[in-house]
Design a protein around this motif. Structure first.
Motif, PDB file in Angstrom:
ATOM      1  N   UNK A   1      -6.052  10.643  -4.869  1.00  0.00           N
ATOM      2  CA  UNK A   1      -6.100   9.997  -3.556  1.00  0.00           C
ATOM      3  C   UNK A   1      -6.789   8.640  -3.624  1.00  0.00           C
ATOM      4  N   UNK A   2      -7.864   8.549  -4.427  1.00  0.00           N
ATOM      5  CA  UNK A   2      -8.576   7.276  -4.536  1.00  0.00           C
ATOM      6  C   UNK A   2      -7.694   6.207  -5.157  1.00  0.00           C
ATOM      7  N   UNK A   3      -6.858   6.598  -6.139  1.00  0.00           N
ATOM      8  CA  UNK A   3      -5.962   5.624  -6.741  1.00  0.00           C
ATOM      9  C   UNK A   3      -4.936   5.133  -5.736  1.00  0.00           C
ATOM     10  N   UNK A   4      -4.446   6.026  -4.902  1.00  0.00           N
ATOM     11  CA  UNK A   4      -3.476   5.636  -3.873  1.00  0.00           C
ATOM     12  C   UNK A   4      -4.101   4.657  -2.892  1.00  0.00           C
ATOM     13  N   UNK A   7      -4.561   1.281  -4.546  1.00  0.00           N
ATOM     14  CA  UNK A   7      -3.282   0.578  -4.643  1.00  0.00           C
ATOM     15  C   UNK A   7      -2.874   0.004  -3.293  1.00  0.00           C
ATOM     16  N   UNK A   8      -3.081   0.759  -2.223  1.00  0.00           N
ATOM     17  CA  UNK A   8      -2.771   0.241  -0.892  1.00  0.00           C
ATOM     18  C   UNK A   8      -3.634  -0.976  -0.558  1.00  0.00           C
ATOM     19  N   UNK A   9      -4.917  -0.910  -0.882  1.00  0.00           N
ATOM     20  CA  UNK A   9      -5.811  -2.034  -0.607  1.00  0.00           C
ATOM     21  C   UNK A   9      -5.324  -3.290  -1.325  1.00  0.00           C
ATOM     22  N   UNK A 180       5.639  -9.600  -2.201  1.00  0.00           N
ATOM     23  CA  UNK A 180       5.020  -8.867  -1.096  1.00  0.00           C
ATOM     24  C   UNK A 180       5.998  -7.934  -0.410  1.00  0.00           C
ATOM     25  N   UNK A 181       7.270  -8.365  -0.302  1.00  0.00           N
ATOM     26  CA  UNK A 181       8.290  -7.496   0.294  1.00  0.00           C
ATOM     27  C   UNK A 181       8.518  -6.242  -0.515  1.00  0.00           C
ATOM     28  N   UNK A 182       8.496  -6.369  -1.842  1.00  0.00           N
ATOM     29  CA  UNK A 182       8.645  -5.195  -2.705  1.00  0.00           C
ATOM     30  C   UNK A 182       7.448  -4.250  -2.540  1.00  0.00           C
ATOM     31  N   UNK A 183       6.252  -4.822  -2.473  1.00  0.00           N
ATOM     32  CA  UNK A 183       5.061  -3.991  -2.268  1.00  0.00           C
ATOM     33  C   UNK A 183       5.114  -3.288  -0.913  1.00  0.00           C
ATOM     34  N   UNK A 184       5.675  -3.982   0.076  1.00  0.00           N
ATOM     35  CA  UNK A 184       5.769  -3.406   1.417  1.00  0.00           C
ATOM     36  C   UNK A 184       6.636  -2.153   1.407  1.00  0.00           C
ATOM     37  N   UNK A 185       7.725  -2.189   0.671  1.00  0.00           N
ATOM     38  CA  UNK A 185       8.596  -1.014   0.587  1.00  0.00           C
ATOM     39  C   UNK A 185       7.936   0.119  -0.180  1.00  0.00           C
TER      40      UNK A 185
END
Length: 414
Positions: A1-4, A7-9, A180-185
């Motif tokens: 969970x911390x890795x997720x 990654x989101x941050x 950024x668009x790829x990260x958004x998906x």
């Protein structure tokens, strides 16, 4: 969970960087290019009006909150507006009408409007995806991303412009948006069954009837937070606006000003942004807010005192470093608090309202500071800004613990 969560941050940090970069480059970097092209001071000054769409974020937030764009919600809005922004950047790269100011103004205004609008769903999505205990960290990362965008947009892209041509920076910025668009998906939304964990600062205590924009001001301590939101940053921000002209007036070469203040100050501000949120998490918001406000007061007072002493570059740069650190640390904590005060189900609306109020005061104080500068000079202007910041420090000292108490009820700051 911390890795997720990490990654989101980082993904949201990249999105903030990519969205802020075009406006920073156009409003802070391009004036040097335009001056070389023979633009007058008035023409360059009018370019700054392209920042006015940020005052209207509340208006832009309404369709983002109410229209789900085929069920995609915030992510669909962010993707659509990011795509339009990328196309606008490529359009300006192709056209690049520096010899026709009205047409260049139109492009800049369009890009600023799209970047400002896209910022609303991206921040709403961050509030939706990140748990409460991660929001101060998210604020620090966002502030650091903006300072890094200032380093790139206010310095490095100008080097690219000189060496590769005027169109290349805009193509590069469009590519950054595509990443950024790829990260958004890739960002995964929390499951609907788990939404109760992602509540706002006061969702656990506010009545269900507090809906719409007026519900924001009915939250506990919302009035205190709005006052601090509008007063914590503008004085230190105004000092930063006039720091580069001051050093130029003192005779420092423009390139040295760019490296010392633009690049060095941006890096210092980015590091301070991360340190500020860690301070708030370790000592508590009630202590961190007045400490950071006091640092801003010290920075402005140092610049005022150095001005009266007529000292050399060294002491001015010390004051500039303190100012960069204070600005970065304060903005990081403030962005985190803006996320805390965004209610579940109204993330875009509440973020837009807070961003509009923040921008309104941020634009007003530099104008007043400029009047003081013209009439009384730099030392008096910085002293006046320091006195204003000292008053805000007292307000933060009295109100910081109230804010911490409200937030702690929801388990967001321990």
């Amino acid at each position: 969970m911390m890795r997720v969560l990490a990654a989101r941050q980082l993904a949201f940090g990249w999105l903030h960087f990519a969205l802020a970069l075009p406006s920073i480059y156009l409003l802070l970097g391009m004036p040097l290019v335009l001056r070389e092209q023979g633009w007058s001071g008035t023409q360059i000054g009018l370019l700054q009006l392209a920042g006015l769409p940020a005052v209207l974020k509340l208006v832009m937030a309404v369709p983002v909150e109410r229209c789900r764009l085929g069920g995609g919600g915030y992510r669909a809005w962010a993707g659509l507006l990011g795509l339009l922004l990328g196309l606008a950047l490529l359009g300006l790269a192709y056209d690049f009408p520096l010899a026709q100011p009205p047409r260049f103004y139109t492009w800049v205004l369009l890009i600023s409007w799209l970047a400002t609008w896209a910022d609303v769903p991206v921040n709403a999505l961050a509030i939706r995806c990140l748990p409460a205990e991660e929001r101060l960290r998210a604020g620090g990362i966002r502030s650091a991303a903006l300072f890094l965008a200032a380093v790139v947009g206010g310095g490095l892209l100008l080097v690219v412009h000189e060496r590769a041509g005027g169109a290349v920076p805009f193509v590069l910025m469009a590519l950054l948006l595509a990443v950024g668009g790829l990260l958004l998906r890739w960002i995964s939304l929390p499951p609907e069954t788990g939404r109760q964990r992602y509540v706002s600062v006061t969702e656990a205590v506010q009545p269900v009837s507090h809906k719409g924009a007026m519900g924001f001001v009915r939250q506990p301590a919302a009035g205190l937070w709005v006052a601090l939101l509008m007063l914590l940053f503008p004085f230190v921000g105004a000092g930063w606006v006039y720091l580069k002209p001051l050093l130029l007036d003192l005779g420092m070469p423009a390139e040295q000003v760019a490296w010392w203040v633009g690049v060095g100050g941006g890096i210092a501000g980015a590091l301070a942004s991360l340190a500020g949120q860690r301070l708030a998490r370790s000592v508590g918001l009630g202590r961190a807010l007045p400490l950071l406000a006091a640092l801003a007061t010290l920075a402005l007072a140092t610049l005022g005192g150095v001005g009266y002493m007529a000292a050399g570059y060294g002491l001015w740069l010390v004051g500039a470093g303190l100012l960069a650190c204070a600005m970065g640390a304060l903005s990081g904590v403030m962005f985190g608090l803006m996320m805390h005060f965004a209610r579940s189900g109204y993330q875009a609306l509440d973020y837009g309202l807070q961003a509009s109020l923040f921008t309104l005061s941020r634009l007003a104080v530099p104008v007043l500071a400029g009047i003081l500068l013209d009439r009384l000079g730099y030392p008096a202007m910085f002293t006046a800004l320091a006195l204003g910041m000292a008053a805000v420090t007292v307000m933060a000292l009295l109100g910081g613990r109230i804010l911490q108490g409200v937030i702690s009820k929801n388990g967001e700051i321990r």
